[in-house]
Design a protein around this motif. Structure first.
Motif: not given
Ligand SMILES: [Zn+2]
Lengths: 227, 254
Positions: B59-67, A69-71, A78-86
């Motif tokens: 976050p999208p549910p698939a992200l957990r798997g990716k991480v 949420s912060l990202a 959303s795609a950028d926020a996902e990358e940051v989360t990862q």
């Protein structure tokens, strides 16, 4: 000045209560028992440092929502926020062996890192200042607490609700200037350029806004008065 | 700036909204003003809370798997690096026993091994190892990098003899050399370290060893290690040479 000091002291007491577990008790009754309550963040990090990747899964359950949420708030994508989360959770794994475990501080550390990584990315994107203005939005009410809320995240969510309200109660020009600094990663000079206001005005707005937040939160902390 | 309090800049500082020049000036003042430092700490506490205030989204549910996939992958890489390295060193079996792992952190075990893989059951030894670890933060940092490679330094004239190990991450410019069997040199000589790209060796540091043949040095390259073909060691006059003046005693390809 006196007010500032008092606010700090109260803050430390909250942390102390968190550390000795007294707040944990209260939280448990408030949020109910969950499968993760038993294990603290620090215990999970220790397991992670020992090579147990499943511990990261548990930390993800606790913190993916505020991190993402912060990202998202900073990057508006959303795609950028996902990358940051990862990236952030990978760093948790990487730093786990050297993490200096102070109870109740992991979440704060995690979100600071998220802020840092996301702002870095915003700056690299060389976003045009005009876009920052366009996406400066109202502070909105929080969603329901995450299903597996546990000590620190629960505490921070409660505190955040007060800060959120205090921010919303600011004159919009003060709120906007503070937002552009924290979520936009802009300097006061850039903020002045974006808003077309004199530098002195921007500095004064930020300072007044921060002072108002301090007194509102102090009232909340010392007198239990809702902001 | 340094003798004046910086009240009006504290909040901007905590928000990260100062211009770089201003920030340096404030830092200078903070160095010797506890009053402003305390105010900054307090302002930072408030700013930290902002991180929790955005509207919350899952976050999208698939992200957990990716991480988890990514980290599991990295973990496996790290595991295999460590294993192959352990195996190459042919450490005594007891050194790898699980009890030991419980007593000492992973870093301590790795560093203890690197520092001479000797006995460290004795508390005093552990204490002294801790002190050495503090001095060898770089070494520990390199060890924790999942992409770190370990290259045995085979003697140029006898590949069966290993003088030590080079630990490096191909994407970085910093590495660590650890010698385990390089005779101490007379005062007027030194071991000099070279990275070789084509025919032009680049000096990347000096190494001195103790009477037991052990020594550790940091290696600083001008470019990431992946851009070099080989690493070498030669014996040079004290202080080092611009280019190698003797036949290298070690040349290993990277
Ligand atoms: Zn001062």
């Amino acid at each position: 000045m006196f007010q500032r000091q008092k606010y700090v002291v109260q803050n430390q007491e909250t942390d102390a209560a968190l550390a000795d577990g007294s707040l944990g008790e209260r939280r448990r009754t408030q949020w109910g028992e969950t499968s993760n309550v038993e294990e603290t963040d620090e215990e999970l990090i220790e397991r992670l440092a020992g090579g147990d990747v499943a511990a990261l899964d548990a930390l993800y359950t606790r913190y993916a929502r505020p991190v993402f949420s912060l990202a998202l708030r900073i990057l508006s994508d959303s795609a950028d926020a996902e990358e940051v989360t990862q990236d952030v959770f990978e760093r948790v794994w990487r730093h786990a062996p050297t993490f200096d475990a102070q109870r109740g501080r992991f979440g704060t550390w995690l979100l600071s890192m998220t802020h840092h990584v996301a702002i870095d990315r915003v700056r690299k994107r060389q976003r045009r200042p005009q876009q920052a203005t366009a996406q400066s939005v109202e502070w909105t009410a929080p969603g329901p607490p995450a299903p597996n809320d546990v000590p620190e995240s629960a505490l921070r969510n409660m505190q955040a609700e007060q800060v959120r309200r205090a921010l919303r109660s600011l004159p919009s020009s003060q709120q906007q200037a503070i937002e552009l600094a924290y979520f936009g990663g802009l300097s006061h000079l850039e903020i002045a350029a974006v808003l077309g206001d004199p530098l002195g005005t921007v500095k004064a707005r930020i300072r007044r806004g921060m002072d108002r937040l301090r007194s509102a939160l102090e009232r909340y902390v010392t007198e239990g008065e809702d902001v | 700036m340094t003798d004046q309090h910086v009240d009006e800049l504290i909040d901007l500082y905590a928000l990260g909204a100062l211009e770089p020049g201003e920030q340096a000036a404030v830092d200078e003042h903070l160095d010797d003003c506890p009053r402003c430092r305390a105010q900054l700490e307090e302002a930072k506490q408030l700013v930290l809370m902002f991180a929790w205030t955005p509207d919350q989204h899952d976050p999208p549910p698939a992200l957990r798997g990716k991480v988890m996939q990514r980290v599991s992958h990295l973990q496996r890489l790290q595991g295999s690096t460590q294993r192959s390295w352990w195996d190459r060193l042919a450490l005594p079996q007891w050194l790898r026993s699980p009890q030991l792992g419980l007593q000492l952190s992973g870093a301590l075990v790795l560093v203890a091994a690197l520092l001479g893989w000797r006995i460290f059951g004795l508390q005093s030894e552990v204490t002294s190892l801790r002190a050495q670890i503090a001095e060898q933060e770089t070494l520990v940092a390199v060890l924790y990098e999942p992409d770190t490679r370990i290259v045995p330094l085979a003697a140029a004239n006898d590949p069966a003899v290993t003088h030590g190990y080079l630990l490096f991450d191909p994407e970085r410019q910093q590495a660590v050399i650890k010698s385990t069997a390089l005779a101490a040199l007379p005062q007027d000589q030194t071991y000099q370290l070279w990275l070789i790209d084509g025919s032009q060796p680049e000096s990347v540091g000096l190494l001195s060893t103790g009477p037991d043949g052990h020594g550790t040095a940091e290696v600083m390259a001008q470019r990431p290690f992946s851009q070099y073909q080989a690493f070498g060691i030669s014996i040079e006059p004290a202080g080092g040479s611009d280019q190698p003046t003797t036949t290298p005693i070690v040349v290993v390809s990277l």
